[in-house]
Motif scaffolding. Structure first.
Motif, short mmCIF file in Angstrom:
data_model
loop_
_atom_site.label_atom_id
_atom_site.label_comp_id
_atom_site.label_asym_id
_atom_site.label_seq_id
_atom_site.Cartn_x
_atom_site.Cartn_y
_atom_site.Cartn_z
N LYS A 125 0.83 -1.21 0.00
CA LYS A 125 0.00 0.00 0.00
C LYS A 125 0.87 1.26 0.00
O LYS A 125 0.46 2.30 -0.53
N LEU A 126 2.05 1.16 0.62
CA LEU A 126 2.94 2.33 0.66
C LEU A 126 3.42 2.73 -0.73
O LEU A 126 3.82 3.87 -0.95
N LEU A 127 3.38 1.78 -1.67
CA LEU A 127 3.88 2.04 -3.02
C LEU A 127 2.78 1.86 -4.07
O LEU A 127 3.07 1.59 -5.23
N SER A 128 1.54 2.04 -3.66
CA SER A 128 0.42 1.83 -4.59
C SER A 128 0.50 2.79 -5.78
O SER A 128 0.15 2.42 -6.91
N HIS A 129 0.98 4.02 -5.55
CA HIS A 129 1.08 5.00 -6.63
C HIS A 129 2.08 4.55 -7.69
O HIS A 129 1.85 4.71 -8.89
N LEU A 130 3.20 3.95 -7.25
CA LEU A 130 4.21 3.48 -8.20
C LEU A 130 3.70 2.25 -8.96
O LEU A 130 3.88 2.16 -10.19
N LEU A 131 3.10 1.33 -8.26
CA LEU A 131 2.56 0.13 -8.90
C LEU A 131 1.51 0.50 -9.94
O LEU A 131 1.45 -0.08 -11.03
N GLN A 132 0.67 1.47 -9.61
CA GLN A 132 -0.36 1.92 -10.55
C GLN A 132 0.29 2.55 -11.78
O GLN A 132 -0.13 2.29 -12.92
N ALA A 133 1.33 3.35 -11.55
CA ALA A 133 2.01 4.02 -12.67
C ALA A 133 2.63 2.99 -13.62
O ALA A 133 2.60 3.16 -14.84
N LEU A 134 3.21 1.91 -13.06
CA LEU A 134 3.83 0.89 -13.90
C LEU A 134 2.80 0.17 -14.77
O LEU A 134 3.16 -0.41 -15.80
N ASP A 135 1.54 0.23 -14.37
CA ASP A 135 0.46 -0.40 -15.14
C ASP A 135 0.04 0.43 -16.34
O ASP A 135 -0.70 -0.06 -17.20
N TYR A 136 0.48 1.70 -16.38
CA TYR A 136 0.01 2.61 -17.42
C TYR A 136 1.07 2.84 -18.50
O TYR A 136 1.35 3.97 -18.89
N GLY A 137 1.69 1.78 -18.98
CA GLY A 137 2.63 1.91 -20.09
C GLY A 137 3.98 2.46 -19.68
O GLY A 137 4.47 3.42 -20.29
N ALA A 138 4.59 1.86 -18.65
CA ALA A 138 5.92 2.31 -18.23
C ALA A 138 6.98 1.75 -19.17
O ALA A 138 7.01 0.55 -19.44
N PRO A 139 7.88 2.59 -19.69
CA PRO A 139 8.94 2.09 -20.58
C PRO A 139 10.03 1.38 -19.76
O PRO A 139 10.19 1.64 -18.57
N PRO A 140 10.79 0.48 -20.40
CA PRO A 140 11.98 -0.05 -19.71
C PRO A 140 12.90 1.11 -19.37
O PRO A 140 13.07 2.03 -20.17
N HIS A 141 13.48 1.09 -18.17
CA HIS A 141 14.32 2.23 -17.78
C HIS A 141 15.34 1.80 -16.74
O HIS A 141 15.22 0.75 -16.11
N GLY A 142 16.35 2.62 -16.59
CA GLY A 142 17.41 2.36 -15.62
C GLY A 142 18.16 3.64 -15.33
O GLY A 142 17.99 4.65 -16.02
N GLY A 143 18.99 3.60 -14.33
CA GLY A 143 19.73 4.81 -13.98
C GLY A 143 20.82 4.55 -12.97
O GLY A 143 21.21 3.40 -12.71
N ILE A 144 21.28 5.62 -12.40
CA ILE A 144 22.41 5.56 -11.46
C ILE A 144 22.44 6.85 -10.67
O ILE A 144 21.87 7.87 -11.08
N ALA A 145 23.10 6.81 -9.52
CA ALA A 145 23.36 8.03 -8.75
C ALA A 145 24.83 8.03 -8.35
O ALA A 145 25.34 7.03 -7.84
N LEU A 146 25.51 9.13 -8.61
CA LEU A 146 26.91 9.31 -8.19
C LEU A 146 26.93 10.12 -6.91
O LEU A 146 26.29 11.18 -6.83
N GLY A 147 27.66 9.64 -5.92
CA GLY A 147 27.81 10.41 -4.68
C GLY A 147 28.80 11.55 -4.90
O GLY A 147 30.02 11.33 -4.94
N LEU A 148 28.27 12.76 -5.04
CA LEU A 148 29.13 13.90 -5.38
C LEU A 148 30.12 14.21 -4.27
O LEU A 148 31.30 14.50 -4.55
N ASP A 149 29.69 14.16 -3.02
CA ASP A 149 30.58 14.49 -1.91
C ASP A 149 31.76 13.52 -1.85
O ASP A 149 32.91 13.92 -1.71
#
Length: 651
Positions: free
Chosen positions: A559-583
């Motif tokens: 339930k905490l992630l219902s908004h994300l699960l719903q969004a993935l149902d509406y045509g989410a493209p394959p995607h990926g990413g990364i985060a660099l620790g700037l500090d």
């Protein structure tokens, strides 16, 4: 609503498309060229030049400078400093300039002054080749005291030793140091180059995401922010993870942000409760694409005073990193790799080796310390053995290869008699080397030897042996991590090794429903000199798969992630990413001992702002709108007294 987008697409599909491309190409070239121009450092302000820019080419020019008085000699010369450098100023001695002399001679050190005068050449024999402005000086005509300085808690000189507590308490003074100026300006330059690379060269969109969010399952502890609705709280995001995935669902295709992130955990030399990361997400990308992007980004933004980066960076599976280096963030600047010598001891009579090899995943591991007999002392060996016993509950056996070495224990002597030639051959040892040997469960034994590998490197370098070149930047991709790990508090349950949105390795998806602990992930870490400076993954973009991972495998509240699960149902493209620790990245690039040295206003080791005394208390009346009150911890006496008065109200 989208008429401007339609018009743009229409124009691009007509014969004028080439013209449009030429305009964009010209604009891109213009932006690149403009970034290479020498900045106007004295525009809009009350000076004509900076202290550090004046040279012999400026002789005869009338200039106005502003800065801090750093040094004064015999009331004849003073050195004026600003962010750009130093310049020598000649204090006038004639009667007609008595007022100017009075200002410049009586102003305390670190006072702020404005001087106007002529650039002249220093007399023969007085030029200073170590100073960029050492060929000239300023013959002052007028001077103005802009602000006098009281006695400072410490001198603004890099060679003056100051405690970190004092530096953080008076951070605004510490920022005047040459090193802090260099660190922050280099950080600014690298971030600007990153923006150029991502936005101007590769079409990324810089998007700010919310700071006030909601609790996210798993991961680090989050800071909680009260709201005016009773019992409801915001959380500060550990990262913009969910938002950047939602931006991909929204069709932005390429997102980046210099993102502020928050984790409510203890501060360490390489960690802060609030930190900055270069956050990136792309649609229709695979692991190789993300890695190539980051290699190009770092190569483009790398400081010009460092050796250029060579790409592509090498890659290593997680299993190999653990087996050879005992960690998922190996420092590959030096050898001393862990070697599995289990096969040599299958028929050994040594008790603790027999016992280890008889158990599941039991192994015998060793590292060879080159010339260890020459540089390590008996107390060093005892310290190593004590560390292994205290932190890993494991025995470490040192084996000295010198035939006349009397430090060897009876067990070590027996091993040398039994397998000495095999050890020499397998580890390629020489006479003055020392072998450290341990036995136990594979992961535990590797982790122990990984710690000892770094500890031995510290000991050898303290004795003058150069193992880790500080000028070398050794990047490494670590890949093929497990998707899940057993929970420490309950090994029967699983938790995400990275985060719950990481996609499983395509070859292992079938194991997700039967043996999830064996599934590899599409998670990748970027390591620099033994420090993790970035982490990312290809994401789950299928709602059903994401629901299964959260609910069935991780047993999280979906339930905490219902908004994300719903969004993935509406045509989410394959995607990926990364985060660099700037500090952390800047800490390594500048060679700073702590990330606090590359942040303008960092928190202390305990997470406090020593300058402003934050966090601070808030009066009860200011807490009322948030429907919360403070429950103060009680000592034993107070608690006993309170228990005798059950009707006593809690403050």
């Amino acid at each position: 609503m989208f008429c401007w987008l339609s018009r743009l697409c229409g124009e691009l599909s007509t014969p004028t498309r080439r013209t449009t491309q030429l305009i964009w190409s010209s604009a891109a070239r213009s932006m690149v060229l403009s970034s290479q121009r020498i900045p106007e450092l004295s525009s809009f302000v009350a000076r004509t030049n900076t202290c550090g820019e004046l040279r012999s080419s400026h002789l005869g020019q009338e200039v106005t400078l502003c800065g801090w008085i750093q040094f004064r000699r015999q009331n004849i010369f003073l050195v004026l400093r600003d962010f750009h450098g130093l310049v020598q100023v000649v204090i006038p001695q004639d009667e007609s300039a008595a007022s100017v002399k009075k200002i410049l001679c009586e102003a305390p050190m670190e006072s702020v002054v404005q001087v106007s005068g002529t650039v002249i050449s220093r007399p023969p024999g007085q030029k200073n080749p170590k100073m960029p402005t050492g060929e000239i000086e300023i013959k002052v005509k007028t001077a103005k005291l802009l602000n006098s300085c009281k006695k400072l808690p410490f001198e603004i000189k890099d060679f003056m030793k100051k405690t970190e507590t004092l530096r953080l308490q008076y951070r605004y003074l510490d920022l005047r140091s040459v090193q802090m100026q260099y660190n922050l300006r280099l950080r600014s330059q690298m971030v600007m180059k990153m923006r150029e690379y991502l936005c101007n060269l590769h079409g990324f969109v810089d998007v700010e995401t919310p700071t006030l969010f909601k609790r996210t399952p798993g991961g680090a502890k989050e800071f909680v922010i009260p709201s005016r609705e009773p019992g409801k709280f915001y959380s500060l995001p550990q990262s913009p993870q969910q938002f950047k995935q939602l931006l991909m669902v929204g069709g932005l295709d390429r997102y980046f942000q210099v993102a502020r992130c928050y984790r409510d955990e203890g501060s360490r030399p390489d960690r802060q409760p609030e930190f900055t990361q270069i956050d990136i997400e792309m649609s229709f990308v695979d692991q190789t694409g993300v890695q190539s992007l980051i290699e190009g980004l770092l190569q483009y933004s790398w400081p010009s005073d460092k050796d250029p980066l060579v790409v592509p960076f090498p890659s290593m599976p997680f299993a190999e990193a653990l087996a050879s280096y005992g960690t998922d963030k190996p420092d590959t600047r030096f050898g001393m790799k862990i070697v599995d010598i289990s096969d040599m001891f299958r028929n050994t009579e040594v008790g603790f080796l027999q016992d280890a090899l008889s158990k599941p995943q039991g192994t015998v591991k060793a590292i060879c310390i080159r010339k260890g007999a020459k540089y390590l002392k008996r107390k060093d060996i005892e310290s190593i053995r004590k560390f292994a016993a205290d932190h890993f509950n494991e025995e470490v056996l040192p084996i000295f290869l010198k035939t006349n070495e009397n430090w060897n224990s009876p067990v070590a002597k027996f091993i040398m008699e039994e397998q000495g030639l095999g050890l020499v051959k397998l580890l390629e040892t020489q006479e003055e080397d020392v072998v450290l040997l341990t036995a136990g469960e594979h992961k535990k034994a590797c982790s122990l030897m990984g710690k000892l590998r770094l500890e031995c490197a510290d000991l050898l370098e303290a004795r003058g042996v150069v193992l880790r070149d500080p000028a070398l930047f050794s990047f490494l991709w670590v890949v093929d991590f497990p998707l899940f790990l057993p929970k420490e508090e309950n090994p029967q349950e699983l938790e995400s090794a990275h985060h719950p949105f990481t996609a499983p390795h395509p070859s292992d998806i079938h194991l997700l429903y039967t043996e999830p602990h064996k599934v590899r992930s599409q998670h990748y870490d970027l390591v620099l000199n033994g420090n993790e400076i970035g982490g990312g993954s290809i994401r789950i973009h299928n709602s059903e798969l994401q629901h299964y991972v959260l609910d069935t495998v991780l047993k999280e509240d979906v339930k905490l992630l219902s908004h994300l699960l719903q969004a993935l149902d509406y045509g989410a493209p394959p995607h990926g990413g990364i985060a660099l620790g700037l500090d952390r990245l800047m800490c390594l690039v500048t060679g700073a001992p702590s990330i606090r040295d590359v942040i303008a206003f960092p928190k202390s080791f305990r997470g406090h702002d020593l300058m402003s005394n934050a966090p601070d208390s808030i009066p009860p009346e200011e807490l009322k709108p948030y429907h919360i009150q403070v429950s103060w911890p009680m000592d034993a006496e107070t608690e006993k007294s309170s228990s005798n008065h059950p009707c006593r109200s809690e403050s």
